[in-house]
Design an enzyme around this catalytic site. Sequence first.
Site, short mmCIF file in Angstrom:
data_model
loop_
_atom_site.label_atom_id
_atom_site.label_comp_id
_atom_site.label_asym_id
_atom_site.label_seq_id
_atom_site.Cartn_x
_atom_site.Cartn_y
_atom_site.Cartn_z
N GLN A 45 4.51 10.98 -28.82
CA GLN A 45 3.68 11.90 -29.59
C GLN A 45 4.50 12.69 -30.61
O GLN A 45 4.06 12.90 -31.75
CB GLN A 45 2.95 12.86 -28.64
CG GLN A 45 1.82 13.65 -29.27
CD GLN A 45 0.65 12.77 -29.66
OE1 GLN A 45 0.44 11.72 -29.07
NE2 GLN A 45 -0.11 13.18 -30.67
N GLU A 80 7.99 0.47 -5.05
CA GLU A 80 8.56 1.16 -3.89
C GLU A 80 7.70 2.33 -3.43
O GLU A 80 8.19 3.41 -3.08
CB GLU A 80 10.00 1.60 -4.18
CG GLU A 80 10.93 0.42 -4.37
CD GLU A 80 12.38 0.78 -4.24
OE1 GLU A 80 12.72 1.49 -3.28
OE2 GLU A 80 13.17 0.34 -5.08
N CYS A 136 12.45 -8.80 -0.35
CA CYS A 136 11.09 -9.34 -0.43
C CYS A 136 10.20 -8.73 0.65
O CYS A 136 10.31 -9.10 1.82
CB CYS A 136 11.12 -10.86 -0.29
SG CYS A 136 12.29 -11.70 -1.38
N GLU A 165 3.35 -8.56 -0.68
CA GLU A 165 2.66 -9.85 -0.68
C GLU A 165 1.41 -9.74 -1.55
O GLU A 165 0.97 -8.63 -1.88
CB GLU A 165 2.29 -10.25 0.75
CG GLU A 165 3.50 -10.45 1.65
CD GLU A 165 3.12 -10.93 3.05
OE1 GLU A 165 1.92 -11.16 3.30
OE2 GLU A 165 4.04 -11.07 3.88
N ALA A 214 -0.80 -7.63 0.41
CA ALA A 214 -0.17 -6.57 1.19
C ALA A 214 0.91 -5.90 0.35
O ALA A 214 2.07 -6.31 0.36
CB ALA A 214 0.43 -7.13 2.48
N ARG A 268 14.10 5.82 -1.93
CA ARG A 268 13.19 6.59 -2.78
C ARG A 268 13.89 7.60 -3.68
O ARG A 268 13.57 7.70 -4.87
CB ARG A 268 12.13 7.28 -1.91
CG ARG A 268 10.99 6.34 -1.58
CD ARG A 268 10.02 6.89 -0.57
NE ARG A 268 8.97 5.91 -0.32
CZ ARG A 268 8.22 5.86 0.77
NH1 ARG A 268 8.41 6.76 1.73
NH2 ARG A 268 7.30 4.94 0.92
#
Length: 408
Positions: A361, A388, A128, A131, A134, A267
């Site tokens: 498409q 993220e 968590c 926010e 934020a 990432r």
Amino acid sequence: MAEFTMELNDEQKEVRDWLHGFAADVIRPAAAEWDEREETPWPVIQEAAKVGIYSLDFYAQQYFDASGLGIPMAMEELFWGDAGIALSIVGTGLAAVGVLANGTEEQIGTWIPQMYGDANDVKVAAFCSSEPDAGSDVASMRTRAVYDEAKDEWVINGTKTWATNGGIANVHVVVAVVDPELGSKGHASFIIPPGTPGCSQGQKFKKHGIRASHTAEVVLDGVRVPGSCLLGGKEKLDERLARAREKAKQGGERVKNAAMATFEASRPAVGAMAVGTARAAYEVALDYATTRQQFGRPIIDNQGVAFQLADMRTQIDAARLLVWRASWMAVNGKPFTAAEGSMSKLFASETAKKVTAQAIQILGGNGYTREYPVERMHRDAAIYTIFEGTSEIQRLVIARTLSGMPIR
């Protein structure tokens, strides 16, 4: 240090094939149902736990693979199956990474097993950070943690949003402000144990995509946790805050905060998720193009279709290579001097959006219906450029890293 390689070894290939089989036989047949239900697919998670995919042991084996390819290979195969269900299976991993990145050995050993439970009693965890006011602007975080020295407890108040598994998790990892004057450098991460009073689920979000994954607000109202729930411990936090205050006075180098340490580590894994979704859509489009007849011949005989497929495959392979490079660098302690982690997520995320749109498409009207999976894949792919760290934030990170300038 393991040498960088683009070839999986025999053991990795065996794991990849095992995951692919689970994705094909268990995840895909359930994908449309749980997307429509917009509920956590507990039966699928339990199946993953029974065969050992949803477990601390499996995650650790992939995480500590010296080649760095364990996690991205696993993410690609599971998300090839379905992004929503796969996120329900791997969402706990972000909380686990938060503990691994910031916690002590004792905290890692205590809390990560509780995040997963076991095959007979499956649990999930939530990280968590975001926010309502934020998201990308982590310096605006308002959730506050205040230390009660007399009781050796932290008192946490605030509201988190966009939390995967938020409110239904056994363990929540919460990022909170401990020193408001330091902005994003004054943050710390805390474990919220199961059943802690004051921790509750707020709004559950109805989403455009990844609908089989639970996303909700987490409300923290006078939550009290023992001092041992501060990841890294009080002594380490005090030292870090002291360095941050000194650097602030000197106008010196940036000190990383708890949330960013987690996101930097994850990432490339998000990039691998995007690669899996893109690859799935490409394969559907390729199969359709070779079997769909128009004007007496397969539509792939037309350059307009064939060239799209060529571009799609090229972009997918390029994205995978960026993900693998960043993953190898992370595992082997190579610094992201050119923001290679952000590069991998940026390119893979944008590729997933583009490839899934091209797949629709190519399928034409069929691609726009729920009778074919590319419609769902396109909805799912939209999240990769948002969560993220948005694509805009990734570009900002890359530009700042390359230039050394405080670009805004």
